[in-house]
Each structure stands twice: as C-alpha cells, then as structure tokens.
Design a protein around this motif. Sequence first.
Motif, PDB file in Angstrom:
ATOM      1  N   VAL A 173     -36.485  22.628  64.850  1.00 49.46           N
ATOM      2  CA  VAL A 173     -35.254  22.057  64.298  1.00 49.46           C
ATOM      3  C   VAL A 173     -35.515  21.371  62.960  1.00 49.46           C
ATOM      4  O   VAL A 173     -36.420  20.567  62.818  1.00 49.46           O
TER       5      VAL A 173
ATOM      6  N   LYS B  40     -35.170  31.968  73.236  1.00 44.88           N
ATOM      7  CA  LYS B  40     -34.646  31.801  71.874  1.00 44.88           C
ATOM      8  C   LYS B  40     -34.203  30.360  71.630  1.00 44.88           C
ATOM      9  O   LYS B  40     -34.454  29.789  70.565  1.00 44.88           O
TER      10      LYS B  40
ATOM     11  N   ASP C  88     -35.613  17.342  70.747  1.00 47.25           N
ATOM     12  CA  ASP C  88     -34.256  17.760  70.406  1.00 47.25           C
ATOM     13  C   ASP C  88     -33.215  16.939  71.156  1.00 47.25           C
ATOM     14  O   ASP C  88     -32.149  16.630  70.619  1.00 47.25           O
TER      15      ASP C  88
ATOM     16  N   LYS D   7     -40.107  36.122  64.026  1.00 45.42           N
ATOM     17  CA  LYS D   7     -39.760  35.481  65.288  1.00 45.42           C
ATOM     18  C   LYS D   7     -40.988  34.984  66.026  1.00 45.42           C
ATOM     19  O   LYS D   7     -40.903  34.043  66.802  1.00 45.42           O
TER      20      LYS D   7
ATOM     21  N   ARG E  10     -35.871  27.785  68.983  1.00 41.84           N
ATOM     22  CA  ARG E  10     -35.001  27.139  67.993  1.00 41.84           C
ATOM     23  C   ARG E  10     -35.170  25.622  68.031  1.00 41.84           C
ATOM     24  O   ARG E  10     -35.261  24.963  66.996  1.00 41.84           O
ATOM     25  N   ARG E  11     -35.224  25.062  69.251  1.00 41.77           N
ATOM     26  CA  ARG E  11     -35.390  23.606  69.373  1.00 41.77           C
ATOM     27  C   ARG E  11     -36.712  23.145  68.790  1.00 41.77           C
ATOM     28  O   ARG E  11     -36.809  22.083  68.183  1.00 41.77           O
TER      29      ARG E  11
END
Length: 227
Positions: free
Chosen positions: A127, A119, A163, A6, A123-124
């Motif tokens: 991508v 988070k 994103d 992570k 994540r973005r």
Amino acid sequence: MSTEQKGLVLVVEDEAAIADLLRLYLSREGFGVHVERDGRGGLASARALHPVAVVLDVGLPEIDGTEVCRRLRADGDWVPILFCTARDDEIDRVLGLELGADDYITKPFSPREVVARVKAAVRRSGVVTASPHLVLGRVEVDRDAHKVRVDGAEVELTATEFDLLVHLMKSPGRVLSREQLLSEVWGYAAAAGTRTVDVHVAQVRAKLGDASPIRTVRGVGYSAETP
C-alpha cells in the motif's frame, strides 16, 4: 500486468490436485507460481525465492504450516501468508492468525476465491498513497516506507495488520463495523469471518501497547482515536 510485475506466489500443498489447481488459476492471473509438497521445502523456498505471497497448507509433512509461519515471522519475514486447510476449528484459525498469518481459507474452497484473497493480500502488502504519514498520539505510520513507530521505535506488523491500522487511522473518529473492515481491508465480506477482524485488532493492540489508538465501540465495531 506481466507475471514479472505481479511476482511469484509460493504454494506449499501436499495434495497434488489442489496444488495443480492453484497453480493454474494463479498463473492465469499473471503470477509466477512455485509449488512445494512439504513444510521443509516450503520454508527453504520462502527464504530463497522471496515470494510476494505464500499459500500455506497447515497439515504438511516434515514441518506443519503453523511452524513454517512461525519460523518465517521469527526471521522477520512478513510476506503475506494465507493458510489453506481442511481444519475448520476456530482454535486453529485463531492460532494461525496469532502466529502472523494474513488470512485463513478452509477446504473445500473456490480457487477463484483463493486468487482474489491472494491479490488482496499482495495489494495490502504494498500500500502506497499520496499522503504517506499518519500520526495519532504516539503512533506514527509511514505508508511509503511501510513502517510503524511508537515513540520513534519501529514496531513490526504483518501486511494485514499494517493495512488495518492505516484504514482506521486515516479516518480518525470514524467508527467502522467488522463487516466494513472485512470488506475494505481484506477485500471480501462474510459475517463468519468477522472473528478475523477481532484477532487482528488484538494483535495490533498487543504490539502497540498502551499507545494503540484503536478503540472498541461496543455493538458496532472499531475506531481510531488519540489514546
């Protein structure tokens, strides 16, 4: 997922109780956490540690959070930055977003909400999909390489701007409301946050110039079309 997978979140916060609370909740989600108490230390750690995200207070000693953000972006560092502050004035929020911040959280806040937004930002920023290339008019997006080009020249976007552009370009002609974009791109829905969408759209348009495919649909939202 392990802490190593992570990655490290840098928390720059001068209030010890808040910093400790964020450390606890982020650690529970598997992130490594490094805390700095002032802007100078935060800037140095961001440059040295290469975190996956930065939770950045605005009202910091030494150097304030907006200046830390400005210097990182000037360095070409597009790590996701989430401003966290007691200031709730729209001017402060817009300034932070225009400087390149990815999100803005006002105190008092739920630590669970901060974790959820961290988070989503991480994540973005990473991508990747099975169809990496999107082209609309003069704009080309390579999602694998996380790059945007206009007429072959690379344009730097933040993770959130990237994103947002991808989300619109992957469904050309589809009109998305501000609330839809806030939910699908930022990962949360709140009517009070739709100004965030407008600011990011304005930033993307400014960077892409007249090649921008983003069209405003008055009273509804935004769509991506060939200019």
